[in-house]
Design a protein around this motif. Structure first.
Motif, mmCIF file in Angstrom:
data_model
loop_
_atom_site.group_PDB
_atom_site.id
_atom_site.type_symbol
_atom_site.label_atom_id
_atom_site.label_comp_id
_atom_site.label_asym_id
_atom_site.label_seq_id
_atom_site.Cartn_x
_atom_site.Cartn_y
_atom_site.Cartn_z
ATOM 1 N N UNK A 305 0.837 -1.193 0.000
ATOM 2 C CA UNK A 305 0.000 0.000 0.000
ATOM 3 C C UNK A 305 0.873 1.245 0.000
ATOM 4 N N UNK A 306 0.448 2.232 -0.775
ATOM 5 C CA UNK A 306 1.061 3.564 -0.741
ATOM 6 C C UNK A 306 0.034 4.523 -0.151
ATOM 7 N N UNK A 307 0.383 5.147 0.980
ATOM 8 C CA UNK A 307 -0.546 6.059 1.654
ATOM 9 C C UNK A 307 0.179 7.373 1.923
ATOM 10 N N UNK A 308 -0.372 8.460 1.352
ATOM 11 C CA UNK A 308 -1.435 8.512 0.349
ATOM 12 C C UNK A 308 -0.903 8.102 -1.018
ATOM 13 N N UNK A 309 -1.772 7.959 -2.023
ATOM 14 C CA UNK A 309 -1.289 7.541 -3.343
ATOM 15 C C UNK A 309 -0.241 8.486 -3.918
ATOM 16 N N UNK A 310 -0.354 9.782 -3.605
ATOM 17 C CA UNK A 310 0.641 10.770 -4.019
ATOM 18 C C UNK A 310 1.162 11.497 -2.783
ATOM 19 N N UNK A 311 2.420 11.952 -2.814
ATOM 20 C CA UNK A 311 2.950 12.658 -1.636
ATOM 21 C C UNK A 311 2.060 13.828 -1.241
ATOM 22 N N UNK A 312 1.906 13.992 0.075
ATOM 23 C CA UNK A 312 1.050 15.064 0.584
ATOM 24 C C UNK A 312 1.703 15.678 1.818
ATOM 25 N N UNK A 313 1.146 16.814 2.257
ATOM 26 C CA UNK A 313 1.654 17.474 3.461
ATOM 27 C C UNK A 313 1.481 16.560 4.674
ATOM 28 N N UNK A 314 2.346 16.740 5.665
ATOM 29 C CA UNK A 314 2.367 15.842 6.814
ATOM 30 C C UNK A 314 1.014 15.764 7.511
ATOM 31 N N UNK A 315 0.350 16.890 7.689
ATOM 32 C CA UNK A 315 -0.947 16.875 8.380
ATOM 33 C C UNK A 315 -1.949 16.005 7.625
ATOM 34 N N UNK A 316 -1.949 16.105 6.295
ATOM 35 C CA UNK A 316 -2.865 15.296 5.493
ATOM 36 C C UNK A 316 -2.486 13.815 5.554
ATOM 37 N N UNK A 332 1.672 -12.510 9.204
ATOM 38 C CA UNK A 332 2.435 -12.614 7.968
ATOM 39 C C UNK A 332 1.689 -12.054 6.758
ATOM 40 N N UNK A 333 0.374 -11.770 6.927
ATOM 41 C CA UNK A 333 -0.408 -11.205 5.839
ATOM 42 C C UNK A 333 -0.703 -9.721 6.037
ATOM 43 N N UNK A 334 -0.146 -9.115 7.099
ATOM 44 C CA UNK A 334 -0.341 -7.682 7.290
ATOM 45 C C UNK A 334 0.246 -6.926 6.100
ATOM 46 N N UNK A 335 -0.488 -5.970 5.531
ATOM 47 C CA UNK A 335 0.036 -5.216 4.390
ATOM 48 C C UNK A 335 1.340 -4.498 4.731
ATOM 49 N N UNK A 336 2.195 -4.396 3.719
ATOM 50 C CA UNK A 336 3.406 -3.577 3.815
ATOM 51 C C UNK A 336 3.048 -2.200 3.278
ATOM 52 N N UNK A 337 3.434 -1.165 4.018
ATOM 53 C CA UNK A 337 2.961 0.170 3.681
ATOM 54 C C UNK A 337 4.128 1.119 3.445
ATOM 55 N N UNK A 338 3.990 1.931 2.420
ATOM 56 C CA UNK A 338 4.913 3.039 2.144
ATOM 57 C C UNK A 338 4.161 4.337 2.405
#
Length: 423
Positions: A305-316, A332-338
């Motif tokens: 997962x990419x959160x958010x899909x595009x870079x955003x301000x820290x508060x957002x 072992x199935x927990x999503x990996x997040x960026x």
């Protein structure tokens, strides 16, 4: 005859220090079921079986366990494995005699005889139907390095012989590496044609970057040898009914050539691949031609997962993380997040704030990607070697800060850098 085409497993890969063994095992278990369900005659694995040339014992057990189970569940299956640029050719071939006894043929090296001639016949392999009759011949060429390919006479006269300059003659001379690859495929095809009977197909395998092939942003290792990177489609001559390619992780055909295919990687190997439709390919041959090519989607065991899909301000970003709704699952199935944050100034407590926002959520934080709102131009960043030699470390720090954030470095940052530079 039915073929299944897969590649770029990258067994042993870790993503930002998170091991992918579970995901790979889920894929291999699914592939075993698919081989049986599809009643496949052959499985073509087009390189990059391992993520590096010195794979772990666990990765090797994973591969050999799969090969053993494939033979047990589908005794009629032909398996052909070629080495990719990530693989060690010798290591991959080492258990070859044992694997051949169980229906797996591995080509890691371009073998030569005592006189140094290339053993082309060793790379032209029969593919059989369930009843054991030969239905196709496979040109199983691994990733090719300059020392693997035959020397080819450039065939261009010296500069001046036809009124051209030396520079023009050199520009017209074909790249010897590309010419050698094309010649090796030509020799393999010629040998295949001597053994191919009417009604039998010729297919090819390769691990390479073809012209018009689309790379992912940060996954594949670029193959650049002697200034050469991409190979033309013409190396796969028309008698070749299908080319099973490896190296590029995005499933795709090569330009307008429907019979030249990358199946892509079976799992996303970077966050740049989160939207890829991972698949293997099913190829049905009818006599010497391809009747049908169809993708079979690989289920994804672990989401990226990419959160958010595009870079955003820290508060957002913090708000998006707080609102993130992820269902419970085994660890072992927990999503990996960026997490993707746009910063206007350094944020020393960034990781702590992100981890706090993710507290209690069934996800694994793999990466925090930061970017600045303003990017300096290349002209702003340009500096001569002579100028660089005269700069002190704190000058370089000030320049880099200005380049990234378009503002002067604050006193506390300069003070911290000065303390860091103390002997």
């Amino acid at each position: 005859m039915r073929l299944l085409h897969t590649s770029d497993w990258h067994l042993g890969q870790s993503l930002h220090n998170f091991d992918r063994h579970y995901e790979h095992q889920r894929f291999l278990d699914w592939l075993l079921d698919t081989i049986v369900a599809e009643q496949a005659d052959a499985l073509l694995i087009a390189g990059d079986i391992f993520d590096n040339a010195n794979p772990s014992a666990a990765s090797q057990r994973q591969l050999y366990g799969f090969l053993q189970q494939a033979r047990a569940r589908a005794p009629q299956l032909d398996l052909v494995v070629i080495a990719g640029n990530h693989d060690s050719p010798g290591r991959l071939e080492a258990p070859g005699p044992l694997l051949e006894a169980h229906g797996t043929q591995v080509v890691g090296n371009v073998a030569r005889d005592a006189e140094g001639a290339i053993d082309v016949a060793r790379m032209v392999l029969p593919l059989t139907r369930h009843d054991g009759s030969v239905a196709a011949w496979c040109l199983a060429l691994p990733f090719l390095r300059p020392g693997d390919v035959p020397r080819v006479d450039a065939g261009v006269p010296d500069g001046g012989a036809d009124g051209s300059s030396d520079a023009e003659a050199n520009a017209a001379r074909p790249d010897p590496y590309l010419a050698g690859i094309a010649e090796l495929y030509r020799q393999a095809l010629a040998h295949a044609q001597t053994v191919c009977q009417p009604g039998q197909a010729i297919v090819a395998m390769g691990h390479c970057h073809m012209v018009d092939g689309q790379m992912s942003q940060d996954s594949e290792r670029r193959i650049v040898i002697g200034g050469t990177e991409m190979l033309p489609a013409g190396i796969f001559a028309p008698p070749i009914a299908y080319a099973a390619l490896g190296h590029l992780h995005l499933a795709q055909q090569v330009g307008p050539h429907q019979h030249l295919r990358y199946c892509g990687s079976p799992i996303p190997l970077s966050f740049a691949e989160v939207d890829y439709k991972h698949q293997i390919l099913r190829i049905d041959l009818d006599g010497g031609a391809v009747r049908d090519i169809a993708p079979i989607q690989v289920p994804r065991a672990v989401q990226l997962m990419r959160v958010p899909p595009r870079p955003a301000a820290l508060a957002d970003v913090l708000q998006a993380l707080a609102e993130l709704d992820v269902p419970e699952a085994p660890a072992e199935e927990h999503p990996l997040i960026e997490v993707r944050v746009r910063l206007d100034a350094p944020e020393p407590g960034l990781r702590a704030r992100i981890e706090e926002a993710l507290q209690g959520k069934p996800v694994r934080l793999a990466k925090i990607e930061t970017s600045s709102a303003a990017r300096a131009s290349l002209e702003d960043a340009a500096i001569s070697l002579d100028q660089l030699d005269r700069l002190k470390p704190d000058d370089i720090f000030r320049r880099l800060y200005q380049q990234k954030y378009r503002s002067e470095a604050p006193p506390d940052q300069l003070s911290a850098f000065a303390e860091l530079m103390q002997p």
